[in-house]
Scaffold this active site. Structure first.
Site, PDB file in Angstrom:
ATOM      1  N   THR A 110      36.256 -46.900 -21.671  1.00  0.00           N
ATOM      2  CA  THR A 110      37.681 -46.589 -21.816  1.00  0.00           C
ATOM      3  C   THR A 110      38.200 -45.598 -20.783  1.00  0.00           C
ATOM      4  OG1 THR A 110      37.130 -44.880 -23.452  1.00  0.00           O
ATOM      5  CG2 THR A 110      37.623 -47.092 -24.282  1.00  0.00           C
ATOM      6  N   ASP A 181      33.898 -33.166 -27.290  1.00  0.00           N
ATOM      7  CA  ASP A 181      33.238 -32.329 -26.291  1.00  0.00           C
ATOM      8  C   ASP A 181      34.261 -31.328 -25.735  1.00  0.00           C
ATOM      9  OD1 ASP A 181      31.256 -31.356 -24.696  1.00  0.00           O
ATOM     10  OD2 ASP A 181      31.190 -33.052 -23.317  1.00  0.00           O
ATOM     11  N   THR A 207      21.140 -34.968 -32.290  1.00  0.00           N
ATOM     12  CA  THR A 207      21.309 -34.595 -30.879  1.00  0.00           C
ATOM     13  C   THR A 207      22.768 -34.287 -30.546  1.00  0.00           C
ATOM     14  OG1 THR A 207      21.565 -36.900 -30.162  1.00  0.00           O
ATOM     15  CG2 THR A 207      19.314 -35.994 -30.198  1.00  0.00           C
ATOM     16  N   GLU A 212      29.927 -30.349 -30.933  1.00  0.00           N
ATOM     17  CA  GLU A 212      29.551 -31.084 -32.145  1.00  0.00           C
ATOM     18  C   GLU A 212      28.685 -30.242 -33.079  1.00  0.00           C
ATOM     19  OE1 GLU A 212      29.739 -35.330 -29.734  1.00  0.00           O
ATOM     20  OE2 GLU A 212      27.845 -34.253 -29.965  1.00  0.00           O
ATOM     21  N   THR A 245      22.090 -30.776 -26.922  1.00  0.00           N
ATOM     22  CA  THR A 245      21.794 -31.310 -25.588  1.00  0.00           C
ATOM     23  C   THR A 245      22.479 -30.575 -24.459  1.00  0.00           C
ATOM     24  OG1 THR A 245      23.538 -32.951 -25.913  1.00  0.00           O
ATOM     25  CG2 THR A 245      21.278 -33.607 -26.461  1.00  0.00           C
ATOM     26  N   ILE A 277      25.400 -30.372 -11.907  1.00  0.00           N
ATOM     27  CA  ILE A 277      25.643 -31.283 -10.798  1.00  0.00           C
ATOM     28  C   ILE A 277      27.153 -31.451 -10.671  1.00  0.00           C
ATOM     29  CG2 ILE A 277      25.296 -33.624  -9.921  1.00  0.00           C
ATOM     30  CD1 ILE A 277      22.705 -33.728 -11.533  1.00  0.00           C
ATOM     31  N   THR A 284      25.695 -40.612 -20.064  1.00  0.00           N
ATOM     32  CA  THR A 284      24.541 -39.714 -19.996  1.00  0.00           C
ATOM     33  C   THR A 284      24.072 -39.268 -21.380  1.00  0.00           C
ATOM     34  OG1 THR A 284      26.042 -37.846 -19.664  1.00  0.00           O
ATOM     35  CG2 THR A 284      25.115 -38.873 -17.704  1.00  0.00           C
ATOM     36  N   ASP A 286      24.283 -40.982 -24.194  1.00  0.00           N
ATOM     37  CA  ASP A 286      23.595 -42.117 -24.799  1.00  0.00           C
ATOM     38  C   ASP A 286      22.195 -42.270 -24.210  1.00  0.00           C
ATOM     39  OD1 ASP A 286      26.055 -42.688 -26.115  1.00  0.00           O
ATOM     40  OD2 ASP A 286      26.738 -43.727 -24.307  1.00  0.00           O
TER      41      ASP A 286
END
Length: 374
Positions: A110, A181, A207, A212, A245, A277, A284, A286
Site C-alpha cells: 500500500t 510504529d 515480536t 507496539e 525488534t 541504515i 523487514t 515480516d
C-alpha cells in the site's frame, strides 16, 4: 530394527489408518518439535466412501522435516516482498514446510500510489481451516501471524490457535502484533485490546516493535531498562519468549530479547545494538519475525543465538538491497525500497556471525554476568 508399516483400511468410513507403533524413526520427529501422535494417526482419506481412489499420503506428517510445519497467516502481494512473500521463502530455506494463508491479496503493497486486490474475511479464513480439517491436514508445529486489519479476523485467528492446539498441544504460536510504529496506529483502535487481552496470553513468542510493546503493556519505553521491564510484563501475560525488534534510544537502535524458561523465574535477557541504515525498507518486520521463528526453533534454549543469526541475515539482506539500488542509479533515500530477498538466499541459509555491521551484548540478569561478542 527393520521398519514395519501396517496400513488398515476402513472402507465404510472412507479413512485409512497408519499404525505407527512399530514404524521406523522416520515417522517420529525430533522431540524438540513437540509432536504428539496418537497410537493411530490418519494419513490417508478417500475422496468419498463410494470412490475407491485415495488422497495422497500426507508426507509432512508421515515424514516430517527436522524443523517443522508452519501455518503462516499474513498478507500477500503479487509484486514485492511483504507479509507471506517476505516470510515463506526464508522459512523454506531454513528447512520448514510452510503453508501460507493470504489474509489479503494485493497487486503491490500500500505504499505505492495505487493498489488493487481482495481482503479475506473471518468466515473465509475459517472455511479454509475447515477444509484442511476435513482432510486431516491440520497438524502444525508452528503458527505465524503478522498484519491483521480487522477485529473479526483477529478473533477468528484466536479460534484457529485453539483448533490447531486441539490437534497438537505443543503448537508454538509466533505472533507479530502489527499495530503501528513511531507513535502512529494503523489498525483500528479496538484491535489493541484484543491483542492485549486475548492474543498475548496464548502466544508462545511475541515480536513487537517499541510502539507496539508500549501499547500492549501501557508502559512507556525510554531506556534499555524500560525495554527489559516491558518484556517482563509481557512474560507475565503469557509468552515465554519476547523480542522487541526495534527500540530507538537517543538515536541508537536496539533489539531487546527475553526468554523466561519457567514461569516465576527471572528471564534471560539480552540486547543487540544495530547501526542504522539511511533508507526505508518494506517487509523487514515480516522477514525478521520469520527468521526469529526459524532460528529459535533450531536453538530452543538459546534465544540470544537465534536473534544473533536472525539479525545477521536481516542486515545482510538490507545491505545487499541498498547496494543494488545504488548500482541501478536510484537514490535510496527518495522512496521505500523492496528488499532483495531471492538474491540474499545464501545470507539467509548461512548468516555470518560477529559481523562488523553490528554488535551483540548479552546480559544474563539471573546469573549476574555479561557476555560480549563484537
Amino acid at each position: 530394527m527393520k521398519s514395519v508399516i501396517v496400513i488398515g483400511m476402513n472402507v465404510d468410513a472412507g479413512v485409512g489408518w497408519l499404525n505407527v507403533e512399530h514404524c521406523s524413526m522416520l515417522l517420529k520427529p525430533p522431540l524438540s518439535l513437540n509432536f504428539r501422535f496418537s497410537p493411530q494417526t490418519s494419513i490417508f482419506r478417500a475422496r468419498n466412501s463410494r470412490n475407491s481412489r485415495m488422497a495422497p499420503p500426507i508426507l509432512s506428517l508421515a515424514l516430517p522435516s527436522n524443523t517443522g510445519r508452519v501455518l503462516s497467516i499474513q498478507s500477500h502481494t503479487v509484486q514485492g516482498y511483504v507479509g507471506n512473500k517476505s516470510a515463506v521463502f526464508p522459512l523454506q530455506l531454513l528447512g520448514y514446510d510452510v503453508d501460507p494463508i493470504n489474509s489479503v491479496q494485493f497487486s503491490n503493497h500500500t505504499g505505492y500510489p495505487t493498489f488493487k486486490g481482495q481482503v479475506l474475511n473471518g468466515q473465509q479464513l475459517w472455511d479454509l481451516i475447515e477444509g484442511l480439517e476435513g482432510n486431516d491436514l491440520l497438524f502444525y508445529t508452528h503458527l505465524l501471524t503478522g498484519y491483521i486489519g480487522s477485529e473479526s479476523f483477529l478473533n477468528t485467528v484466536l479460534q484457529v490457535v485453539s483448533k490447531l492446539r486441539s490437534t497438537n498441544p505443543g503448537l508454538s504460536y509466533v505472533c507479530d502484533p502489527v499495530m503501528g510504529d513511531e507513535g502512529k496506529l494503523y489498525v483500528p483502535q479496538e484491535l489493541v485490546s484484543v491483542y492485549r487481552e486475548k492474543v498475548v496470553p496464548v502466544a508462545s513468542m511475541l515480536t513487537p516493535n517499541q510502539f507496539e510493546a508500549e501499547l500492549l503493556t501501557g508502559f512507556r519505553i525510554q531506556s534499555e531498562g524500560h525495554g527489559q521491564e516491558a518484556c517482563r510484563l509481557l512474560h507475565a501475560a503469557g509468552p515465554s519468549k519476547v523480542i522487541i525488534t526495534s527500540i530507538n534510544i537517543d538515536g541508537i537502535l536496539l533489539l531487546i530479547g527475553s526468554h523466561q524458561k519457567e514461569k516465576g523465574e527471572p528471564p534471560r535477557q539480552f540486547k543487540i545494538v544495530i547501526p542504522k541504515i539511511p533508507a526505508y525498507f518494506t517487509g523487514t518486520g515480516d522477514l525478521m519475525t520469520a527468521l526469529l521463528l526459524g532460528w529459535s526453533n533450531k536453538y530452543p534454549d538459546n534465544l540470544e543465538i537465534a536473534a544473533e543469526l536472525a539479525v545477521s541475515s536481516l542486515q545482510a539482506v538490507l545491505h545487499r538491497t541498498l547496494s543494488d539500488y545504488k548500482s541501478a542509479g536510484h537514490d535510496p533515500e527518495s522512496t521505500s525500497l523492496e528488499i532483495r530477498l531471492i538474491q540474499s538466499q545464501d545470507d539467509i541459509c548461512t548468516p555470518q556471525l560477529a559481523s562488523s555491521m553490528w554488535m551483540l551484548i548479552v546480559q544474563v540478569h539471573d546469573m549476574g554476568r555479561k557476555l560480549h561478542h563484537i
